[in-house]
Write a protein that holds these residues in place. Structure first.
Motif, PDB file in Angstrom:
ATOM      1  N   PHE A 246      14.193   6.062  12.738  1.00 33.08           N
ATOM      2  CA  PHE A 246      15.620   5.808  12.927  1.00 33.08           C
ATOM      3  C   PHE A 246      16.046   4.539  12.189  1.00 33.08           C
ATOM      4  O   PHE A 246      17.097   4.513  11.535  1.00 33.08           O
ATOM      5  CB  PHE A 246      15.922   5.687  14.415  1.00 33.08           C
ATOM      6  CG  PHE A 246      17.380   5.527  14.735  1.00 33.08           C
ATOM      7  CD1 PHE A 246      18.286   6.517  14.425  1.00 33.08           C
ATOM      8  CD2 PHE A 246      17.846   4.378  15.354  1.00 33.08           C
ATOM      9  CE1 PHE A 246      19.635   6.377  14.718  1.00 33.08           C
ATOM     10  CE2 PHE A 246      19.181   4.219  15.661  1.00 33.08           C
ATOM     11  CZ  PHE A 246      20.078   5.218  15.333  1.00 33.08           C
ATOM     12  N   TYR A 247      15.247   3.505  12.281  1.00 33.99           N
ATOM     13  CA  TYR A 247      15.540   2.240  11.597  1.00 33.99           C
ATOM     14  C   TYR A 247      15.686   2.459  10.090  1.00 33.99           C
ATOM     15  O   TYR A 247      16.654   2.005   9.464  1.00 33.99           O
ATOM     16  CB  TYR A 247      14.420   1.245  11.884  1.00 33.99           C
ATOM     17  CG  TYR A 247      14.494  -0.049  11.116  1.00 33.99           C
ATOM     18  CD1 TYR A 247      15.172  -1.152  11.625  1.00 33.99           C
ATOM     19  CD2 TYR A 247      13.866  -0.190   9.874  1.00 33.99           C
ATOM     20  CE1 TYR A 247      15.240  -2.347  10.922  1.00 33.99           C
ATOM     21  CE2 TYR A 247      13.923  -1.374   9.169  1.00 33.99           C
ATOM     22  CZ  TYR A 247      14.608  -2.447   9.690  1.00 33.99           C
ATOM     23  OH  TYR A 247      14.661  -3.627   8.982  1.00 33.99           O
ATOM     24  N   HIS A 248      14.721   3.150   9.500  1.00 37.05           N
ATOM     25  CA  HIS A 248      14.758   3.360   8.051  1.00 37.05           C
ATOM     26  C   HIS A 248      15.896   4.304   7.651  1.00 37.05           C
ATOM     27  O   HIS A 248      16.508   4.120   6.584  1.00 37.05           O
ATOM     28  CB  HIS A 248      13.422   3.908   7.571  1.00 37.05           C
ATOM     29  CG  HIS A 248      12.302   2.903   7.630  1.00 37.05           C
ATOM     30  ND1 HIS A 248      12.366   1.699   6.948  1.00 37.05           N
ATOM     31  CD2 HIS A 248      11.108   2.918   8.279  1.00 37.05           C
ATOM     32  CE1 HIS A 248      11.245   1.010   7.180  1.00 37.05           C
ATOM     33  NE2 HIS A 248      10.483   1.723   7.982  1.00 37.05           N
ATOM     34  N   ALA A 249      16.195   5.290   8.487  1.00 37.01           N
ATOM     35  CA  ALA A 249      17.282   6.213   8.178  1.00 37.01           C
ATOM     36  C   ALA A 249      18.625   5.489   8.167  1.00 37.01           C
ATOM     37  O   ALA A 249      19.434   5.663   7.240  1.00 37.01           O
ATOM     38  CB  ALA A 249      17.308   7.356   9.186  1.00 37.01           C
ATOM     39  N   VAL A 250      18.862   4.660   9.186  1.00 46.48           N
ATOM     40  CA  VAL A 250      20.125   3.910   9.246  1.00 46.48           C
ATOM     41  C   VAL A 250      20.205   2.914   8.091  1.00 46.48           C
ATOM     42  O   VAL A 250      21.263   2.753   7.467  1.00 46.48           O
ATOM     43  CB  VAL A 250      20.254   3.182  10.603  1.00 46.48           C
ATOM     44  CG1 VAL A 250      21.441   2.215  10.589  1.00 46.48           C
ATOM     45  CG2 VAL A 250      20.422   4.188  11.726  1.00 46.48           C
ATOM     46  N   GLY A 251      19.091   2.256   7.782  1.00 48.57           N
ATOM     47  CA  GLY A 251      19.082   1.323   6.653  1.00 48.57           C
ATOM     48  C   GLY A 251      19.362   2.024   5.337  1.00 48.57           C
ATOM     49  O   GLY A 251      20.088   1.498   4.474  1.00 48.57           O
ATOM     50  N   LEU A 252      18.821   3.218   5.180  1.00 49.01           N
ATOM     51  CA  LEU A 252      19.021   3.971   3.940  1.00 49.01           C
ATOM     52  C   LEU A 252      20.477   4.379   3.763  1.00 49.01           C
ATOM     53  O   LEU A 252      21.063   4.176   2.684  1.00 49.01           O
ATOM     54  CB  LEU A 252      18.116   5.203   3.946  1.00 49.01           C
ATOM     55  CG  LEU A 252      18.198   6.112   2.711  1.00 49.01           C
ATOM     56  CD1 LEU A 252      17.761   5.356   1.454  1.00 49.01           C
ATOM     57  CD2 LEU A 252      17.343   7.363   2.913  1.00 49.01           C
TER      58      LEU A 252
ATOM     59  N   VAL B 201       9.076  -1.948   9.687  1.00 49.61           N
ATOM     60  CA  VAL B 201      10.314  -2.392  10.334  1.00 49.61           C
ATOM     61  C   VAL B 201      10.312  -3.913  10.431  1.00 49.61           C
ATOM     62  O   VAL B 201       9.326  -4.514  10.864  1.00 49.61           O
ATOM     63  CB  VAL B 201      10.460  -1.781  11.735  1.00 49.61           C
ATOM     64  CG1 VAL B 201      11.666  -2.366  12.465  1.00 49.61           C
ATOM     65  CG2 VAL B 201      10.586  -0.263  11.638  1.00 49.61           C
ATOM     66  N   GLU B 202      11.410  -4.531  10.036  1.00 47.25           N
ATOM     67  CA  GLU B 202      11.552  -5.979  10.106  1.00 47.25           C
ATOM     68  C   GLU B 202      12.401  -6.355  11.318  1.00 47.25           C
ATOM     69  O   GLU B 202      13.499  -5.836  11.491  1.00 47.25           O
ATOM     70  CB  GLU B 202      12.197  -6.518   8.831  1.00 47.25           C
ATOM     71  CG  GLU B 202      11.366  -6.260   7.570  1.00 47.25           C
ATOM     72  CD  GLU B 202      12.030  -6.802   6.325  1.00 47.25           C
ATOM     73  OE1 GLU B 202      13.121  -7.414   6.467  1.00 47.25           O
ATOM     74  OE2 GLU B 202      11.481  -6.626   5.229  1.00 47.25           O
TER      75      GLU B 202
END
Length: 421
Positions: A40-46, A205-206
């Motif tokens: 979810f984190y990477h999807a929203v960031g993308l 994730v950061e």
């Protein structure tokens, strides 16, 4: 006569068994939540990066709203109440279905892709609660164990996105019923949060951490200044809750068709965003939060009000996401604008108000204080604690979550009617 060691074991066995049981379950839940949280984190960031590279995507917000409403209707979730459903499920026993996780995932991604003013944690709590419920059902957990398991899922996804495991655990056990802390869930929630965060770190994730340039000395003047900010955040918390809830009611009152609500809400956000011009208020707004905290800069003094309005217009129309990151935005920009008027450093004022406003809208003073430590370190802890205590006390019975029950009075040591609001 029974040997002493058998007596000791008989007394210790239930505790040991519970510890082993919840250790295994928390690790399993943490791995599941960590993987989902990282995705979810990477999807929203993308999609946020895509929106930044292609500003025209903002114009697609009404279409994204229609798609979200359609998805929820097709899946039989048109009456889903979001995070409220997860909180209520701990008390009611009505468990969130598995399909809620992918629905809120896709809905939140679409909202962020097209510039809806929303956060991530609302989606995180729903994804975590839904996934944890599925884990519990497959392991045939009992009713009370399922309640704890849902809280574990909430803490796991919260920690996955913010890298604040202690806050995540305390928030999950504190947010359900104001005035009552479910201590029996503390260990499993904390272990779940730690495992989940560990998984997300491995998956790139950061976490969210900030450096405060100035921390005032502990003296009467600074305490009075913090007290004023705390009172201001309590008032702002009440306004925030009223605006968010009332906007949703107005949408339903004037636009009974959910598709029409989504289109109208999307158009309003697009028009206001184009008129404002900077696009600072679309999406979660993490860069603006960082600017206020670390550099003490806010572009316009009324930034907090504009973010509040756009968040209410977005979520009230049926778009998906969360309210907590927008709360951080509103609190940080409010503090950054007001603190200099009191003779305080704007960056520190932004930090205090961000935490205090969060406390005021979710009614979780312990989680808020721990959040200040995990985000900013222990310097200034007493200032954060004072602001949170005032914001919690003075925000009354207002809450972002309508399913949250205030069962213990904020004003005096007594239980109150949980349904009296």
């Amino acid at each position: 006569m029974e040997p002493v060691y058998k007596k000791v074991w008989n007394r210790a066995a239930p505790t040991v068994q519970a510890w082993v049981h919840w250790s295994v379950l928390a690790v399993l839940t943490g791995v599941v939540c960590g993987a989902a949280g990282a995705a979810f984190y990477h999807a929203v960031g993308l999609v946020t990066a895509w929106r930044g590279a292609h500003p025209w995507l903002l114009l697609g917000m009404p279409l994204a709203g229609v798609a979200i409403v359609w998805l929820y209707q097709v899946c039989g979730m048109e009456n889903d109440s979001g995070t409220n459903q997860i909180i209520a499920s701990v008390r009611s026993g009505q468990r969130p279905p598995l399909r809620l996780a992918p629905l809120i995932f896709v809905g939140s991604v679409l909202t962020h892709l097209t510039g809806g003013s929303a956060g991530r944690e609302g989606a995180a709590l729903q994804i975590g609660g839904s996934l944890a419920c599925q884990v519990g059902q497959r392991l045939h957990l009992g009713e009370r164990e399922m309640n704890v398991e849902v809280m574990c899922g909430m803490s796991g996804l919260f920690a996955a996105l913010f890298s604040t495991p202690l806050t995540a655990a305390v928030f999950a056990i504190e947010v359900i019923s104001v005035g009552i802390v479910h201590y029996s869930a503390f260990f499993p929630c904390l272990l779940t949060a730690l495992v989940s965060m560990g998984v997300t770190v491995l998956l790139g994730v950061e976490g969210e951490h900030y450096t405060l340039a100035v921390v005032p000395t502990l003296e009467v003047t600074s305490l009075v200044q913090i007290g004023v900010l705390g009172v201001g955040c309590a008032l702002l918390a009440m306004v925030f809750c009223v605006v968010v809830h009332q906007t949703g009611r107005w949408y339903v009152r004037f636009f009974r068709n959910p598709y029409l609500r989504a289109v109208v809400g999307g158009v309003l956000v697009v028009v206001i965003s184009l008129m404002e011009g900077s696009r600072d208020y679309n999406g979660a707004g993490g860069d603006i939060i960082a600017l206020a905290l670390e550099e003490g800069v806010v572009h316009v003094p009324w930034a907090f009000a504009l973010k509040l309005v756009l968040t209410a217009l977005t979520l009230g129309a049926g778009y998906r996401g969360g309210e907590i990151v927008p709360t951080f935005f509103v609190g940080a920009t409010f503090g950054c604008a007001v603190a200099p008027l009191l003779g305080m450093d704007p960056g520190f004022g932004a930090a205090v108000c961000m935490i205090a406003l969060f406390c005021g809208v979710v009614n979780c003073p312990l989680a808020s204080i721990f959040l200040s430590v995990e985000l900013f370190g222990s310097q200034g802890l007493l200032f954060f604690a004072l602001a949170c205590s005032l914001s919690y006390l003075l925000s009354g019975k207002f809450s972002l979550y309508s399913s949250q029950k205030i069962v213990y009075s904020k004003l005096e040591p007594r239980f109150i009617d949980a349904n009296a609001h």
